[in-house]
Design a protein around this motif. Structure first.
Motif, PDB file in Angstrom:
ATOM      1  N   VAL A  92       0.854  -1.183   0.000  1.00 25.22           N
ATOM      2  CA  VAL A  92       0.000   0.000   0.000  1.00 25.22           C
ATOM      3  C   VAL A  92       0.892   1.235   0.000  1.00 25.22           C
ATOM      4  O   VAL A  92       1.853   1.329   0.763  1.00 25.22           O
ATOM      5  N   GLN A  93       0.577   2.190  -0.876  1.00 22.28           N
ATOM      6  CA  GLN A  93       1.383   3.412  -0.940  1.00 22.28           C
ATOM      7  C   GLN A  93       1.052   4.304   0.248  1.00 22.28           C
ATOM      8  O   GLN A  93      -0.103   4.626   0.507  1.00 22.28           O
ATOM      9  N   MET A  94       2.079   4.694   0.974  1.00 20.98           N
ATOM     10  CA  MET A  94       1.899   5.481   2.175  1.00 20.98           C
ATOM     11  C   MET A  94       2.085   6.971   1.866  1.00 20.98           C
ATOM     12  O   MET A  94       2.713   7.339   0.874  1.00 20.98           O
ATOM     13  N   PRO A  95       1.549   7.848   2.721  1.00 25.95           N
ATOM     14  CA  PRO A  95       1.798   9.288   2.537  1.00 25.95           C
ATOM     15  C   PRO A  95       3.294   9.584   2.596  1.00 25.95           C
ATOM     16  O   PRO A  95       4.058   8.860   3.237  1.00 25.95           O
ATOM     17  N   THR A  96       3.692  10.648   1.933  1.00 25.98           N
ATOM     18  CA  THR A  96       5.108  10.993   1.807  1.00 25.98           C
ATOM     19  C   THR A  96       5.402  12.306   2.518  1.00 25.98           C
ATOM     20  O   THR A  96       4.642  13.271   2.419  1.00 25.98           O
ATOM     21  N   ILE A  97       6.514  12.326   3.223  1.00 24.39           N
ATOM     22  CA  ILE A  97       7.001  13.553   3.852  1.00 24.39           C
ATOM     23  C   ILE A  97       8.364  13.892   3.262  1.00 24.39           C
ATOM     24  O   ILE A  97       9.254  13.042   3.202  1.00 24.39           O
ATOM     25  N   LEU A  98       8.511  15.133   2.817  1.00 23.98           N
ATOM     26  CA  LEU A  98       9.775  15.618   2.264  1.00 23.98           C
ATOM     27  C   LEU A  98      10.475  16.469   3.320  1.00 23.98           C
ATOM     28  O   LEU A  98       9.842  17.293   3.976  1.00 23.98           O
ATOM     29  N   ILE A  99      11.780  16.268   3.456  1.00 22.14           N
ATOM     30  CA  ILE A  99      12.553  17.041   4.432  1.00 22.14           C
ATOM     31  C   ILE A  99      13.889  17.431   3.837  1.00 22.14           C
ATOM     32  O   ILE A  99      14.548  16.638   3.164  1.00 22.14           O
TER      33      ILE A  99
ATOM     34  N   SER B 232       4.838   9.989 -11.726  1.00 18.83           N
ATOM     35  CA  SER B 232       5.046   8.617 -12.208  1.00 18.83           C
ATOM     36  C   SER B 232       4.428   7.571 -11.288  1.00 18.83           C
ATOM     37  O   SER B 232       4.384   6.393 -11.635  1.00 18.83           O
ATOM     38  N   GLY B 233       3.974   7.996 -10.112  1.00 17.21           N
ATOM     39  CA  GLY B 233       3.385   7.066  -9.161  1.00 17.21           C
ATOM     40  C   GLY B 233       4.397   6.359  -8.277  1.00 17.21           C
ATOM     41  O   GLY B 233       4.029   5.485  -7.486  1.00 17.21           O
ATOM     42  N   GLU B 234       5.675   6.744  -8.381  1.00 22.13           N
ATOM     43  CA  GLU B 234       6.695   6.105  -7.543  1.00 22.13           C
ATOM     44  C   GLU B 234       6.493   6.444  -6.067  1.00 22.13           C
ATOM     45  O   GLU B 234       6.810   5.638  -5.189  1.00 22.13           O
ATOM     46  N   ILE B 235       6.008   7.650  -5.785  1.00 23.87           N
ATOM     47  CA  ILE B 235       5.678   8.038  -4.419  1.00 23.87           C
ATOM     48  C   ILE B 235       4.306   8.709  -4.428  1.00 23.87           C
ATOM     49  O   ILE B 235       3.841   9.185  -5.472  1.00 23.87           O
ATOM     50  N   ALA B 236       3.676   8.736  -3.273  1.00 21.14           N
ATOM     51  CA  ALA B 236       2.396   9.434  -3.145  1.00 21.14           C
ATOM     52  C   ALA B 236       2.638  10.932  -3.065  1.00 21.14           C
ATOM     53  O   ALA B 236       3.771  11.397  -2.870  1.00 21.14           O
ATOM     54  N   GLY B 237       1.568  11.710  -3.194  1.00 19.94           N
ATOM     55  CA  GLY B 237       1.677  13.147  -2.993  1.00 19.94           C
ATOM     56  C   GLY B 237       2.178  13.469  -1.601  1.00 19.94           C
ATOM     57  O   GLY B 237       2.153  12.632  -0.690  1.00 19.94           O
ATOM     58  N   LEU B 238       2.620  14.701  -1.403  1.00 20.30           N
ATOM     59  CA  LEU B 238       3.276  15.084  -0.157  1.00 20.30           C
ATOM     60  C   LEU B 238       2.265  15.398   0.938  1.00 20.30           C
ATOM     61  O   LEU B 238       1.355  16.196   0.750  1.00 20.30           O
ATOM     62  N   GLN B 239       2.456  14.760   2.085  1.00 21.35           N
ATOM     63  CA  GLN B 239       1.678  15.088   3.274  1.00 21.35           C
ATOM     64  C   GLN B 239       2.282  16.280   4.003  1.00 21.35           C
ATOM     65  O   GLN B 239       1.581  17.060   4.640  1.00 21.35           O
ATOM     66  N   ALA B 240       3.599  16.413   3.904  1.00 20.06           N
ATOM     67  CA  ALA B 240       4.278  17.520   4.589  1.00 20.06           C
ATOM     68  C   ALA B 240       5.581  17.843   3.888  1.00 20.06           C
ATOM     69  O   ALA B 240       6.225  16.971   3.287  1.00 20.06           O
ATOM     70  N   VAL B 241       5.966  19.111   3.977  1.00 18.97           N
ATOM     71  CA  VAL B 241       7.283  19.577   3.550  1.00 18.97           C
ATOM     72  C   VAL B 241       7.946  20.185   4.776  1.00 18.97           C
ATOM     73  O   VAL B 241       7.402  21.114   5.388  1.00 18.97           O
ATOM     74  N   LEU B 242       9.108  19.661   5.145  1.00 19.46           N
ATOM     75  CA  LEU B 242       9.842  20.150   6.313  1.00 19.46           C
ATOM     76  C   LEU B 242      11.076  20.904   5.835  1.00 19.46           C
ATOM     77  O   LEU B 242      12.033  20.303   5.333  1.00 19.46           O
ATOM     78  N   CYS B 243      11.029  22.216   5.968  1.00 18.01           N
ATOM     79  CA  CYS B 243      12.148  23.074   5.568  1.00 18.01           C
ATOM     80  C   CYS B 243      13.105  23.166   6.753  1.00 18.01           C
ATOM     81  O   CYS B 243      13.067  24.118   7.537  1.00 18.01           O
ATOM     82  N   ASN B 244      13.938  22.167   6.882  1.00 12.79           N
ATOM     83  CA  ASN B 244      14.715  21.966   8.100  1.00 12.79           C
ATOM     84  C   ASN B 244      16.180  22.372   7.966  1.00 12.79           C
ATOM     85  O   ASN B 244      16.791  22.799   8.939  1.00 12.79           O
ATOM     86  N   ALA B 245      16.761  22.245   6.785  1.00 12.41           N
ATOM     87  CA  ALA B 245      18.194  22.492   6.624  1.00 12.41           C
ATOM     88  C   ALA B 245      18.520  23.957   6.888  1.00 12.41           C
ATOM     89  O   ALA B 245      17.718  24.851   6.610  1.00 12.41           O
ATOM     90  N   GLY B 246      19.687  24.185   7.416  1.00 13.26           N
ATOM     91  CA  GLY B 246      20.148  25.542   7.669  1.00 13.26           C
ATOM     92  C   GLY B 246      21.614  25.529   8.023  1.00 13.26           C
ATOM     93  O   GLY B 246      22.179  24.476   8.334  1.00 13.26           O
ATOM     94  N   ALA B 247      22.242  26.701   7.968  1.00 17.65           N
ATOM     95  CA  ALA B 247      23.681  26.750   8.229  1.00 17.65           C
ATOM     96  C   ALA B 247      24.087  28.146   8.668  1.00 17.65           C
ATOM     97  O   ALA B 247      23.392  29.131   8.403  1.00 17.65           O
TER      98      ALA B 247
END
Length: 326
Positions: free
Chosen positions: A6-13, A86-101
């Motif tokens: 089953v394809q699960m929701p996706t979170i990008l970070i 392409s269906g390789e991943i589901a649409g995004l449930q969340a985007v986490l803008c976490n990186a910083g320097a």
């Protein structure tokens, strides 16, 4: 044997392969969300992806990005959208803008001609969010890792340099064209103030557009192993990490975080529904607490001007861009 799942929701970070980002993705994966990892260090992301797949049986897609390069941000966003289409991943449930320097010393500049701290911590994420908005679930969320140092009226805000007025052109061209160079601390704290202004203005624009996306600004506290303090010499990091020094820092009013707990809190902000939109949350004394951010962060005129200038600097609208709604 069938490999169907089953394809699960996706979170990008961004920055999910180290520091609190790494702690966050472990907790996210344990909740059975698939992940997209964006970062510069491909080999490290591949290692993290392999561990997460093995330990949690989730899909993990590493994508290289340099947030200091607007071209790289566009390429990464297009790659992510292609995976979704392409269906390789589901649409995004969340985007986490976490990186910083932090970048100490004299200002340095990106290939676009912008100051590196401003671009990496703020402008790159501004562009990334715009390009991915159409891929976000209607009830999804966007979480920005901020910093208590953004508020010049607090002990955190006086720690490395007070934030200045967040004018995009001045920050992008710090040290150029007659603009003051600003110290490394000022560049960092002001970039984080921009992050919070962006979070609040994005919330207002999403509401006006009838979108139910939640936007959150998150201060994980100062952590010796990550972010603001990671670039200090080893002896200084060890001293800051000691119990005595952390007790003294708390006495002076500084907000301190914990690597594992702050990472878990970021995962909670990404997946739980108990948090309000357009809000600032701070990790403090073992709990997530909603706080008031800096007075400047509620200035509507500053926010609108920053938004307009950020669109111009990132060249949004000059070409056909996917997901550019706001």
């Amino acid at each position: 044997m069938s490999t169907w799942r089953v394809q699960m929701p996706t979170i990008l970070i961004t920055g999910g392969h180290g520091g609190i980002g790494l702690e966050c993705v472990k907790h996210v994966a344990a909740k059975k969300y698939d992940l997209v990892l964006l970062g510069r260090n491909v080999s490290r992301m591949d290692e993290v992806a392999e561990d997460l797949r093995a330990n949690f049986a989730v899909k993990v897609s590493p994508i290289q990005v340099d947030l200091g390069s607007l071209a790289s941000v566009r390429e990464a966003a297009c790659r992510c959208l292609s995976l979704i289409e392409s269906g390789e991943i589901a649409g995004l449930q969340a985007v986490l803008c976490n990186a910083g320097a932090t970048f100490r010393g004299e200002p340095t500049y990106t290939e676009d001609g912008y100051e590196l701290t401003f671009t990496t911590n703020y402008l790159g994420h501004f562009l990334l969010v715009q390009l991915l908005l159409d891929a976000l679930d209607r009830e999804g969320r966007i979480v920005f890792t901020a910093s208590g140092t953004h508020d010049p009226d607090t002990a955190d805000g006086r720690f490395i340099g007070r934030a200045t007025k967040p004018v995009a052109e001045v920050l992008a061209k710090a040290g150029l064209d007659g603009h003051p160079p600003l110290t490394g601390g000022e560049r960092y704290t002001t970039s984080k103030l921009c992050v919070i202004l962006h979070c609040y203005e994005l919330d207002r624009r999403l509401r006006a557009a009838g979108r139910g996306i939640t936007t959150i600004a998150y201060d994980p506290g100062a952590i010796a192993e990550t972010g603001l303090l990671r670039d200090l010499p080893g002896a200084a990091r060890a001293m800051i990490g000691s119990r005595v020094m952390r007790w003294l820092m708390r006495r002076f009013g500084l907000t301190l975080g914990d690597l594992e707990q702050s990472g878990r809190a970021l995962a909670d902000l990404a997946t739980a529904t108990a948090y309000g939109s357009g809000c600032y949350y701070q990790w403090q004394d073992g709990a997530l607490v909603e706080r008031r951010s800096a007075a400047m962060s509620y200035d509507l005129e500053l926010a609108r001007d920053l938004w307009a200038e950020s669109k111009r600097l990132s060249r949004l609208g000059q070409d056909e861009e996917p997901g550019m709604l706001l």
